[in-house]
Enzyme design. Structure first.
Site, PDB file in Angstrom:
ATOM      1  N   GLY A 155      55.013  22.654   1.803  1.00  0.00           N
ATOM      2  CA  GLY A 155      55.713  23.154   0.618  1.00  0.00           C
ATOM      3  C   GLY A 155      55.715  22.111  -0.486  1.00  0.00           C
ATOM      4  O   GLY A 155      54.690  21.521  -0.813  1.00  0.00           O
ATOM      5  N   SER A 256      49.235  23.909   5.685  1.00  0.00           N
ATOM      6  CA  SER A 256      49.723  24.394   4.393  1.00  0.00           C
ATOM      7  C   SER A 256      49.506  23.306   3.332  1.00  0.00           C
ATOM      8  O   SER A 256      48.380  22.854   3.156  1.00  0.00           O
ATOM      9  CB  SER A 256      51.200  24.800   4.506  1.00  0.00           C
ATOM     10  OG  SER A 256      51.621  25.445   3.342  1.00  0.00           O
ATOM     11  N   ASP A 335      38.715  47.623  12.847  1.00  0.00           N
ATOM     12  CA  ASP A 335      38.926  47.063  14.189  1.00  0.00           C
ATOM     13  C   ASP A 335      37.655  47.154  15.022  1.00  0.00           C
ATOM     14  O   ASP A 335      37.242  46.202  15.686  1.00  0.00           O
ATOM     15  CB  ASP A 335      40.094  47.795  14.868  1.00  0.00           C
ATOM     16  CG  ASP A 335      40.585  47.105  16.133  1.00  0.00           C
ATOM     17  OD1 ASP A 335      39.940  46.141  16.567  1.00  0.00           O
ATOM     18  OD2 ASP A 335      41.625  47.533  16.671  1.00  0.00           O
ATOM     19  N   ASP A 338      33.839  44.959  15.320  1.00  0.00           N
ATOM     20  CA  ASP A 338      33.454  43.857  16.224  1.00  0.00           C
ATOM     21  C   ASP A 338      33.164  44.366  17.626  1.00  0.00           C
ATOM     22  O   ASP A 338      32.924  43.575  18.542  1.00  0.00           O
ATOM     23  CB  ASP A 338      34.553  42.790  16.249  1.00  0.00           C
ATOM     24  CG  ASP A 338      35.919  43.367  16.624  1.00  0.00           C
ATOM     25  OD1 ASP A 338      35.975  44.296  17.451  1.00  0.00           O
ATOM     26  OD2 ASP A 338      36.928  42.894  16.072  1.00  0.00           O
ATOM     27  N   LEU A 340      35.204  46.097  19.714  1.00  0.00           N
ATOM     28  CA  LEU A 340      36.338  46.257  20.620  1.00  0.00           C
ATOM     29  C   LEU A 340      37.562  46.670  19.821  1.00  0.00           C
ATOM     30  O   LEU A 340      37.972  45.974  18.889  1.00  0.00           O
ATOM     31  CB  LEU A 340      36.626  44.942  21.364  1.00  0.00           C
ATOM     32  CG  LEU A 340      37.796  44.991  22.359  1.00  0.00           C
ATOM     33  CD1 LEU A 340      37.465  45.900  23.548  1.00  0.00           C
ATOM     34  CD2 LEU A 340      38.152  43.590  22.848  1.00  0.00           C
ATOM     35  N   ASP A 342      41.062  46.503  19.564  1.00  0.00           N
ATOM     36  CA  ASP A 342      42.082  45.647  20.171  1.00  0.00           C
ATOM     37  C   ASP A 342      43.130  45.171  19.170  1.00  0.00           C
ATOM     38  O   ASP A 342      43.943  44.302  19.485  1.00  0.00           O
ATOM     39  CB  ASP A 342      41.425  44.421  20.822  1.00  0.00           C
ATOM     40  CG  ASP A 342      40.621  43.609  19.832  1.00  0.00           C
ATOM     41  OD1 ASP A 342      40.414  44.094  18.696  1.00  0.00           O
ATOM     42  OD2 ASP A 342      40.198  42.496  20.171  1.00  0.00           O
ATOM     43  N   ILE A 344      42.503  43.551  16.517  1.00  0.00           N
ATOM     44  CA  ILE A 344      42.038  42.315  15.893  1.00  0.00           C
ATOM     45  C   ILE A 344      40.728  42.599  15.157  1.00  0.00           C
ATOM     46  O   ILE A 344      39.772  43.113  15.752  1.00  0.00           O
ATOM     47  CB  ILE A 344      41.806  41.210  16.948  1.00  0.00           C
ATOM     48  CG1 ILE A 344      43.139  40.869  17.644  1.00  0.00           C
ATOM     49  CG2 ILE A 344      41.210  39.970  16.306  1.00  0.00           C
ATOM     50  CD1 ILE A 344      42.984  39.870  18.761  1.00  0.00           C
ATOM     51  N   ASP A 526      45.975  34.826   5.286  1.00  0.00           N
ATOM     52  CA  ASP A 526      47.169  34.077   4.947  1.00  0.00           C
ATOM     53  C   ASP A 526      47.853  34.786   3.774  1.00  0.00           C
ATOM     54  O   ASP A 526      47.192  35.391   2.929  1.00  0.00           O
ATOM     55  CB  ASP A 526      46.742  32.656   4.542  1.00  0.00           C
ATOM     56  CG  ASP A 526      47.905  31.684   4.494  1.00  0.00           C
ATOM     57  OD1 ASP A 526      49.055  32.118   4.608  1.00  0.00           O
ATOM     58  OD2 ASP A 526      47.647  30.481   4.331  1.00  0.00           O
ATOM     59  N   HIS A 558      51.141  32.341   8.366  1.00  0.00           N
ATOM     60  CA  HIS A 558      50.885  31.048   7.731  1.00  0.00           C
ATOM     61  C   HIS A 558      51.172  29.906   8.705  1.00  0.00           C
ATOM     62  O   HIS A 558      52.319  29.671   9.063  1.00  0.00           O
ATOM     63  CB  HIS A 558      51.775  30.930   6.498  1.00  0.00           C
ATOM     64  CG  HIS A 558      51.506  29.742   5.654  1.00  0.00           C
ATOM     65  ND1 HIS A 558      50.324  29.565   4.966  1.00  0.00           N
ATOM     66  CD2 HIS A 558      52.261  28.658   5.364  1.00  0.00           C
ATOM     67  CE1 HIS A 558      50.378  28.425   4.286  1.00  0.00           C
ATOM     68  NE2 HIS A 558      51.537  27.861   4.517  1.00  0.00           N
TER      69      HIS A 558
HETATM   70 CA    CA Z   1      38.519  44.401  17.169  1.00  0.00          CA
END
Ligand code: CA
Length: 651
Positions: A155, A256, A335, A338, A340, A342, A344, A526, A558
């Site tokens: 910060g 940061s 999703d 990639d 899969l 999941d 992510i 972020d 973050h």
């Molecule tokens: Ca994925």
């Protein structure tokens, strides 16, 4: 080496400047902001600093770091001095405040806690003539392994974080660890207790708040970079005398603003460090701060009430459930890219506007649906997200920072803990009741930093007030006339924010040549720093893989948190030491998903593909891959909850 006292224009590569250099930057506007009075650096020649850089020349002697040879001995080195004797060490510009033996606990070994202040002075430039100086703490274990680490700040700094190591285990492993306050002190209270002997503070809520220090040029420079160089230099001098021999290896690790400091160190103090870890680095922080104002102004029209400062209450713009809808749309679009489902988005580079906007249409509320229904977004919300993710521009449509990757981490679910995710930066706390004031970090931390630190001369604004407030400055920020002031200088403030803050140089030859190794990690999304901006910097490095590697973490908030594989600091510590000391480069870093305490996603009434909860690795592990490689599932029957089921591949 590059002298910090001579950060020339070459320090900021021209490619970072485009939109700002068009007619504004070289002729800074010295006129007062309509909402504020100017003091500090604008007061000249009365306040022209006479002591500028006066302690920036104490560069480290080559003798303070021993040649890179054997790994640290496993049998620790004992001190040559008693802990209280540290008080008697004669080190230029250093006043020791305490040196206290600390007994071993279950988690930490016995060590000596030394506290001091470097370059203490009474400011002539600050109208209040506050006391400033770089307060540092250095923990010296009784059994030392030869390594030193400086922790980065965060910060606007202003406090000393207990130096135990950024991975949490360094001191317990026998490292000597230091941290500093960045050259100014926040007021005590709100959970902050200054180190014993620190009797001053530099915060004034009627004049810049925690950014008040920026009225003093030396304090600006200490915050920007000088506290990094000084604290490491002094710590290595203390270490050499305390143990009777120099440190074998020196590291810097910060996240940061501390990540920015880490990158700045690699570019400007290359001989001080063998290894550097930069997390979620604000390496281009003044430009990212322009985006903070951009985002809040994009949200403002959606606000349905005002806060106590008479500005839009942006907590009314997106609820947590609204952001869950946004995450569901992003996952629907990306999703599976990639291979899969999941939760992510590992193939973030393929998660383009084209595919995301198409999914947004599927999650757009029918006409006349009230906002915050929990299953769709109103068109105005989607427009605000598109505007924010495109990044700030001026009235000529010239980019002022960067665009952003789309990532499901826009939703930082309560089940993953309240962390500094996208919502906390941009919208504010959704779990702490109706706020009196906005709680979005862009309107607290950012609102203190933008007018004070990233604007030259600083625009001194009270924190709160129904007519004039730091929040008001953000909502009235002008992208044609205010944004260029990050490049502005005055005779009293001869270094612009971009000069004393940014770490955008791509010349790391000296760090590389010295054998230095740099690991950078960042969240794909972020809430404050664009990973696109960081990737573009990384791609412009010559042959980076040999000395600098970048790891992007989907869904992470973050510096940690989020429904993400965010637990990797121990493996990262091993990776940087193996690379810096033995030349073994990290081809992947194993990360665990321990931030999540209940199945992901938890709610949403069927917004998410059920495969998400099935495949998301609760307690499992994944490899983080060095950019440009991405994490890829090897395919059935490989496990989806263990890193062996994944490989690092070029997209
Ligand atoms: Ca994925």
């Amino acid at each position: 080496m590059k002298r910090v006292t001579a950060l020339g224009s070459a320090h900021v590569p021209e490619k970072w400047l485009p939109a700002f250099r068009t007619g504004h930057a070289s002729t800074p506007d010295l006129g007062a902001h309509p909402h504020s009075a100017e003091t500090g650096c604008a007061l000249e020649p009365r306040c022209r600093p006479s002591r500028r850089f006066w302690f920036t020349t104490a560069l480290i002697s080559p003798l303070l770091l021993s040649p890179l040879a054997a790994a640290p001995a496993s049998a620790g080195t004992a001190p040559a001095l008693t802990c209280p004797a540290v008080m008697n060490l004669k080190i230029a510009n250093v006043q020791f405040l305490s040196a206290t033996p600390v007994a071993a606990t279950q988690t930490l070994p016995a060590y000596c806690n030394a506290v001091g202040v470097i370059g203490k002075y009474v400011s002539k430039q600050d109208p209040q003539h506050d006391t400033y100086g770089i307060v540092f703490e250095l923990n010296l274990p009784n059994s030392w392994n030869g390594r030193f680490e400086q922790q980065g700040g965060g910060g606007l700094d202003g406090s000393v974080t207990s130096p135990i190591g950024e991975a949490g285990t360094e001191l317990s492993q026998g490292w000597a660890v230091a941290a500093s306050d960045g050259g100014h002190e926040n007021a005590p209270g709100n959970g902050y207790t200054p180190p014993a002997g620190v009797t001053w503070n530099d915060q004034d809520n009627n004049a810049g708040g925690t950014g008040h220090f920026a009225v003093d040029e030396q304090a600006r420079i200490n915050y920007g970079y000088n506290s990094v160089q000084q604290t490491t230099t002094v710590s290595l001098q203390i270490i050499a005398q305390y143990y009777g021999k120099p440190a074998q290896y020196s590291y810097f690790w910060g996240c940061s603003d501390g990540g920015r400091e880490a990158m700045f160190a690699s570019q400007n103090f290359p001989e001080l460090y063998n290894g550097i870890v930069a997390g979620n680095p604000g390496f281009n922080l003044p430009q990212a701060a322009v985006a903070e104002a951009w985002n809040e102004q994009a949200l403002a029209p959606l606000a349905t009430s005002l806060d106590a400062n008479n500005v839009p209450d942006v907590a009314t713009t997106f609820t947590t459930n609204d952001l869950e809808v946004a995450a569901a749309a992003i996952l629907q679009a990306c999703d599976g890219l990639d291979g899969l489902i999941d939760g992510i988005v590992d193939n973030y580079s393929a998660c383009t506007n084209e595919v995301v906007f198409k999914a947004f249409r599927n999650f757009t509320c029918p006409a006349n649906t009230p906002p915050h229904s929990g299953y769709c977004l109103v068109p105005e919300q989607i427009q605000a997200l598109k505007k924010i993710y495109a990044g700030p521009v001026n009235s000529k449509n010239q980019p002022l920072y960067s665009f952003w990757y789309w990532d499901a981490g826009i939703w930082d679910p309560p089940s993953a803990g309240v962390s500094l995710g996208w919502q906390a930066w941009n919208v504010g706390c959704a779990f702490c009741g109706p706020p009196t004031y906005n709680t979005a970090a862009n309107l607290t931390l950012g609102a203190a930093a933008v007018p004070m630190v990233f604007t030259t001369p600083p625009v001194v604004t009270p924190v709160n007030g129904t007519v004039t407030s730091q929040e008001g400055y953000i909502f009235n920020y002008n992208f044609d006339t205010d944004a260029p002031k990050i490049f502005a200088t005055t005779s009293a403030c001869p270094q612009s924010a971009m000069e004393f803050m940014s770490a955008t140089s791509t010349d790391l030859f000296q760090f590389q040549n010295h054998g230095g190794k740099l690991i950078i990690y960042d969240s794909v999304n972020d809430g404050i720093f664009s990973a696109v901006s960081l990737v573009n910097w990384y791609k412009s490095l010559p042959s980076p893989q040999s000395f600098a590697r970048l790891f992007l973490v989907p869904n992470m908030a973050h510096c940690g948190g989020g429904a993400a594989t965010n637990s990797f600091s121990g493996n990262l510590l091993t990776a940087i030491t193996n690379w810096a000391e033995r030349g073994s480069a990290p081809d992947q870093i194993i990360a665990a998903n321990t931030g999540q305490v209940s199945p992901y996603p938890t709610g949403g009434g069927g917004l998410f593909n059920p495969l998400v909860a099935q495949n998301f690795p609760t307690g499992g592990t994944r490899p983080l891959c060095p950019y440009p490689q991405q994490t890829r599932y090897k395919g059935y029957p490989a496990p989806t909850n263990h890193y062996t089921g994944f490989s690092c591949v070029a997209p």
